[in-house]
Design a protein around this motif. Structure first.
Motif, mmCIF file in Angstrom:
data_model
loop_
_atom_site.group_PDB
_atom_site.id
_atom_site.type_symbol
_atom_site.label_atom_id
_atom_site.label_comp_id
_atom_site.label_asym_id
_atom_site.label_seq_id
_atom_site.Cartn_x
_atom_site.Cartn_y
_atom_site.Cartn_z
ATOM 1 N N GLY A 47 47.217 9.601 5.088
ATOM 2 C CA GLY A 47 47.354 10.198 6.405
ATOM 3 C C GLY A 47 48.434 9.512 7.224
ATOM 4 N N LEU A 98 50.617 16.373 1.002
ATOM 5 C CA LEU A 98 49.564 17.339 1.332
ATOM 6 C C LEU A 98 48.731 17.680 0.106
ATOM 7 C CD1 LEU A 98 51.508 19.725 3.737
ATOM 8 C CD2 LEU A 98 49.642 18.182 4.353
ATOM 9 N N ASP A 99 49.390 17.829 -1.042
ATOM 10 C CA ASP A 99 48.649 18.107 -2.278
ATOM 11 C C ASP A 99 47.782 16.921 -2.666
ATOM 12 O OD1 ASP A 99 49.541 20.700 -2.673
ATOM 13 O OD2 ASP A 99 51.317 20.052 -3.795
ATOM 14 N N ILE A 145 46.480 14.657 -0.693
ATOM 15 C CA ILE A 145 45.347 14.556 0.232
ATOM 16 C C ILE A 145 44.300 15.606 -0.110
ATOM 17 C CG2 ILE A 145 44.654 14.881 2.644
ATOM 18 C CD1 ILE A 145 47.310 13.627 3.463
ATOM 19 N N TRP A 181 44.857 18.990 0.882
ATOM 20 C CA TRP A 181 45.013 20.055 1.857
ATOM 21 C C TRP A 181 45.899 21.143 1.269
ATOM 22 C CZ3 TRP A 181 46.258 16.479 6.605
ATOM 23 C CH2 TRP A 181 45.102 15.806 6.976
ATOM 24 N N THR A 182 45.352 21.868 0.321
ATOM 25 C CA THR A 182 46.142 22.873 -0.390
ATOM 26 C C THR A 182 46.527 24.042 0.508
ATOM 27 O OG1 THR A 182 44.085 23.872 -1.186
ATOM 28 C CG2 THR A 182 45.168 22.282 -2.630
ATOM 29 N N HIS A 183 45.689 24.372 1.494
ATOM 30 C CA HIS A 183 46.026 25.466 2.398
ATOM 31 C C HIS A 183 47.260 25.134 3.238
ATOM 32 C CE1 HIS A 183 43.399 22.744 4.614
ATOM 33 N NE2 HIS A 183 43.857 23.252 5.744
ATOM 34 N N LEU A 184 47.385 23.881 3.684
ATOM 35 C CA LEU A 184 48.580 23.479 4.427
ATOM 36 C C LEU A 184 49.798 23.389 3.510
ATOM 37 C CD1 LEU A 184 47.192 20.768 6.868
ATOM 38 C CD2 LEU A 184 47.949 23.071 7.397
#
Length: 148
Positions: free
Chosen positions: A92, A121-122, A124, A126-129
């Motif tokens: 983060g 992002l992947d 973490i 957070w696939t939608h982001l």
């Protein structure tokens, strides 16, 4: 003296990138179970180099020295800060630093920064982001089209 300082900072930056690359290559060679426990005491002890210091210690020493000479949050040296946070499993914080670099960059944002953002992002989860950012990549960096 400023030229010498800039050369020292550039050398420390390149050394930090090389140390991070060496460490990532060593991690790829290990079994998946060791990669999952990255950052534990046993894993750090396994990374000991021949002179008795671990690659992580060398990276941290190099990073602290670089930090004395330059602002590591600048776009030129920011990748090393993001790499350091990622190595420490502070994903983060790495993402926040990267977003700050992208926003503060006076020149047009570079594609490598956005690709690094996608990988964070992947990682973490957070696939939608990540999917949203991939769609915007087509707008930010359109593919070159043939001339008429």
């Amino acid at each position: 003296m400023e030229l010498t300082r800039d050369q020292l900072a550039d050398a420390l930056y390149q050394k930090g990138l090389a140390l991070a690359e060496i460490e990532s290559l060593k991690d790829e060679d290990k079994s998946p179970t060791l990669a999952a426990t990255k950052g534990t005491k046993e894993d750090i002890e396994n990374k000991k180099s021949t002179d008795g210091r671990s690659q992580g210690d060398l990276f941290e020493e190099n990073f602290k020295e670089l930090k004395k000479w330059v602002n590591v949050k600048s776009s030129k040296y920011g990748i090393l800060l993001v790499t350091r946070e990622r190595r420490s499993q502070r994903l983060g914080t790495a993402l926040k630093v990267l977003c700050d670099i992208i926003q503060d960059d006076a020149e047009a944002a570079k594609k490598k920064f956005y690709e690094l953002k996608l990988s964070l992002l992947d990682e973490i989860g957070w696939t939608h982001l990540a999917a949203y950012e991939r769609q915007w990549m087509h707008v930010r960096f359109p593919p070159s089209l043939p001339l008429f």
